[in-house]
Motif scaffolding. Structure first.
Motif, mmCIF file in Angstrom:
data_model
loop_
_atom_site.group_PDB
_atom_site.id
_atom_site.type_symbol
_atom_site.label_atom_id
_atom_site.label_comp_id
_atom_site.label_asym_id
_atom_site.label_seq_id
_atom_site.Cartn_x
_atom_site.Cartn_y
_atom_site.Cartn_z
ATOM 1 N N ALA A 196 0.836 -1.206 0.000
ATOM 2 C CA ALA A 196 0.000 0.000 0.000
ATOM 3 C C ALA A 196 0.869 1.253 0.000
ATOM 4 O O ALA A 196 0.625 2.189 -0.768
ATOM 5 N N LEU A 197 1.901 1.278 0.831
ATOM 6 C CA LEU A 197 2.761 2.466 0.901
ATOM 7 C C LEU A 197 3.504 2.673 -0.418
ATOM 8 O O LEU A 197 3.590 3.794 -0.923
ATOM 9 N N LEU A 200 1.088 3.935 -3.067
ATOM 10 C CA LEU A 200 0.706 5.314 -2.778
ATOM 11 C C LEU A 200 1.789 6.281 -3.258
ATOM 12 O O LEU A 200 1.500 7.257 -3.963
ATOM 13 N N ILE A 247 -6.228 -5.079 9.005
ATOM 14 C CA ILE A 247 -6.154 -3.807 8.261
ATOM 15 C C ILE A 247 -7.031 -2.773 8.963
ATOM 16 O O ILE A 247 -6.639 -1.627 9.162
ATOM 17 N N ASP A 248 -8.233 -3.207 9.395
ATOM 18 C CA ASP A 248 -9.120 -2.280 10.107
ATOM 19 C C ASP A 248 -8.438 -1.725 11.357
ATOM 20 O O ASP A 248 -8.511 -0.534 11.644
ATOM 21 N N ARG A 251 -5.757 0.765 10.440
ATOM 22 C CA ARG A 251 -6.340 2.049 10.019
ATOM 23 C C ARG A 251 -6.774 2.847 11.242
ATOM 24 O O ARG A 251 -6.610 4.061 11.297
ATOM 25 N N LEU A 254 -3.688 4.242 12.905
ATOM 26 C CA LEU A 254 -3.173 5.370 12.124
ATOM 27 C C LEU A 254 -4.019 6.629 12.334
ATOM 28 O O LEU A 254 -3.496 7.738 12.350
ATOM 29 N N LEU B 250 -2.842 7.184 3.045
ATOM 30 C CA LEU B 250 -2.490 5.786 3.295
ATOM 31 C C LEU B 250 -3.691 5.012 3.837
ATOM 32 O O LEU B 250 -3.946 3.872 3.431
ATOM 33 N N ARG B 251 -4.454 5.649 4.729
ATOM 34 C CA ARG B 251 -5.643 4.985 5.272
ATOM 35 C C ARG B 251 -6.627 4.678 4.144
ATOM 36 O O ARG B 251 -7.255 3.624 4.113
ATOM 37 N N GLU B 252 -6.724 5.597 3.203
ATOM 38 C CA GLU B 252 -7.604 5.409 2.053
ATOM 39 C C GLU B 252 -7.115 4.228 1.189
ATOM 40 O O GLU B 252 -7.908 3.367 0.795
ATOM 41 N N THR B 253 -5.820 4.188 0.930
ATOM 42 C CA THR B 253 -5.249 3.081 0.142
ATOM 43 C C THR B 253 -5.456 1.748 0.854
ATOM 44 O O THR B 253 -5.781 0.739 0.225
ATOM 45 N N LEU B 254 -5.288 1.745 2.170
ATOM 46 C CA LEU B 254 -5.480 0.509 2.932
ATOM 47 C C LEU B 254 -6.938 0.046 2.883
ATOM 48 O O LEU B 254 -7.216 -1.147 2.850
ATOM 49 N N ARG B 255 -7.861 1.005 2.856
ATOM 50 C CA ARG B 255 -9.270 0.640 2.764
ATOM 51 C C ARG B 255 -9.549 -0.036 1.423
ATOM 52 O O ARG B 255 -10.280 -1.021 1.334
#
Lengths: 342, 342
Positions: A196-197, A200, A247-248, A251, A254, B250-255
């Motif tokens: 993900a990082l 992004l 993941i939840d 998030r 974060l 990043l939170r958006e990408t993880l979602r």
């Protein structure tokens, strides 16, 4: 002559093969290798990880007492179906897959009753894949999760424990669901976070500039994005719920960190979070794992040196911040006065 | 005799000192070191990173032509206030801090007009801190961001470029806000992500078990949690908005990744994400950075080999998944028939 078949001669399969061949305990051991990619099997034979190679997985297991499935998870499931009818009576089948619950169900469904299945997962690896990176010492000191079928005979369990121990690993019995929950947190989440990082940053319009500035930290934290996509996909698609759960939670964590960063009234919490993480990471990397964790930072007298140190660091930082703010206020005040005097 | 003062003789300050002393270009160079932690200054002298040490920062800069502020960001701001009156006329002040916009404002506010401030940020480092880890080769091949004050004289800029180049780094001019936006994405976000993941796992009730299973990948991806908390705090509190922006993204990408993992209809997207990341990460680690990125995966004929490879891998994976599903359906169907026949 003892015959072992390794199906999937990538990094893990070839490393197990190398180690088995080096171990002097078993005389006349013959290791048969199979890989969907024929050149990977050939390479494994070249480096001595396997003695013979076989294009057809069913042929590879024909006379094998032990079969090790070392491909990605879904490929292991396909291999089970391919070899089911060819397995000799009493054969022991194990695997090295990254998720366990679906594999245990698949083995129950696909493999005949005349063989035993013992799930396995050596907790070691490298980002580099393939037999070119095989290393007989790869499992040295690692945990090797062992998940026996409910009706598995003692001898089958012993055989898999023997493989794990002779690879230098420490076997650890675990329930399949338990394994998948833990692995989601400490392996699958880091993998997807890394992806993900990287995505992004990579998809940002400023990537040309960012990529020039990115130093060691970024390269390291995104390194898991280099994982073989078939392996990652198989992990994700066989541990969906646990991964989603973690993941939840990440998030959520974060969001909390974000609040600490943006809201000045949380400065103390922000410093505490950073200082506590640094301290506990040091304890962890210092070797305190498992049940030792609970006694982690207390000496015999019960004095918690870690908390003491952190408390000191926190007080010092808060004093500095307060002093900075006071001086800034004083300076502003002086500036206003001198402006009024002009 | 040329006099340089290094305020903050940690990893970065000591590494610069070592390199300056080794460089034969400047004859009779004398480096004065100061650190709030006196033992860090003493150690820097012991390894030859500085010639003399001075407890009082104002005394350290008295006769210095060049002053390098190499402490964490907020400590650099405090040092500016401490040395402002003691700086000789025409002195050049630079820094190595991780954020730039607030430091440029602070320099404008605090330093006298008779000196020049050129902001700097060598994009290199280690998790280990302190002069014990000093390394003259630390900046070799790294970018060194240079942010001159608007009215900085050419000679002051040249002096800082010289320091960067003689350290083996490549100077890169950049606007302070631009630097902070990029650094938030490729440095500050990874740092806080690493902290968040470690906190999340460490605070789980299952940490004793998880810590036993955690292998290289987890250790590596959480390694930035070992960063000196004072440094992390100073970064976070001087780049709040940019960091919050990137945490949100990043939170958006993880979602999105979560949706791909949980929703079976997204299997193609999930594999695409994983395969594309692996491919692009390979290109990045292969050395394609900066403006080369745009031509990244296309050869002269405009043929995009990367996309071609990924398309092949995707088609292969989708064929496998479809085949698996078909076989599962066939098996279920057979089971139902045989049950009906019983």
């Amino acid at each position: 002559m003892a015959r072992v078949a390794i199906l999937g001669t990538g990094l893990i399969g070839s490393s197990i093969g190398l180690r088995l061949k080096q171990s002097s305990e078993i005389r006349d051991l013959e290791v048969i290798g199979h890989d969907r990619a024929y050149d990977a099997a050939q390479y494994a034979r070249k480096i001595g990880a396997v003695d013979l190679i076989e294009r057809d997985p069913a042929m590879a297991v024909r006379d094998a007492a032990l079969v090790i499935l070392a491909a990605p998870v879904l490929a292991n499931h396909r291999l089970m179906a391919d070899i089911a009818n060819a397995l000799p009576d009493g054969a022991i089948v194990t695997d090295t897959g990254s998720t366990k619950a679906e594999t245990m169900r698949e083995a129950e469904r696909v493999l005949p009753d005349r063989v035993s299945f013992i799930g396995g997962h050596p907790m070691a690896g490298k980002t580099e894949s393939g037999p070119k990176h095989a290393d007989a010492a790869l499992f040295e000191g690692a945990r090797w999760v062992v998940v026996p079928e409910t009706d598995a005979p003692e001898s089958a369990i012993e055989a898999v424990l023997h493989v794990a121990r002779s690879a230098g690993a420490e076997p650890m019995f675990m329930d399949a669901e338990e394994h998948d929950a833990y692995a989601a947190a400490i392996s699958h989440l880091p993998l997807l976070m890394s992806v993900a990082l990287f995505r992004l940053a990579r998809s940002s319009e400023a990537w040309p500039e960012m990529s020039l500035l990115a130093a060691g930290g970024f390269k390291e934290i995104t390194r898991l994005a280099a994982t073989d996509p078939s392996m990652s996909f198989d992990i994700a698609s066989t541990n969906r719920e646990q991964i989603a759960h973690w993941i939840d939670r990440l998030r959520e964590t974060l969001r909390e960190v974000r609040d600490y960063v943006t809201d000045k009234s949380h400065e103390e919490n922000l410093f505490k979070l950073l200082a506590q993480s640094e301290l506990e990471y040091g304890v962890y990397r210092g070797g305190k794992v498992g049940r030792e964790v609970e006694s982690g930072m207390q000496d015999v007298s019960g004095f918690d040196f870690g908390s003491f140190l952190m408390g000191e660091a926190l007080r010092e930082k808060m004093r500095e911040i307060t002093r900075d703010q006071e001086e800034r206020m004083k300076r502003l005040d002086q500036e206003q006065r001198s402006r009024r005097n002009v």
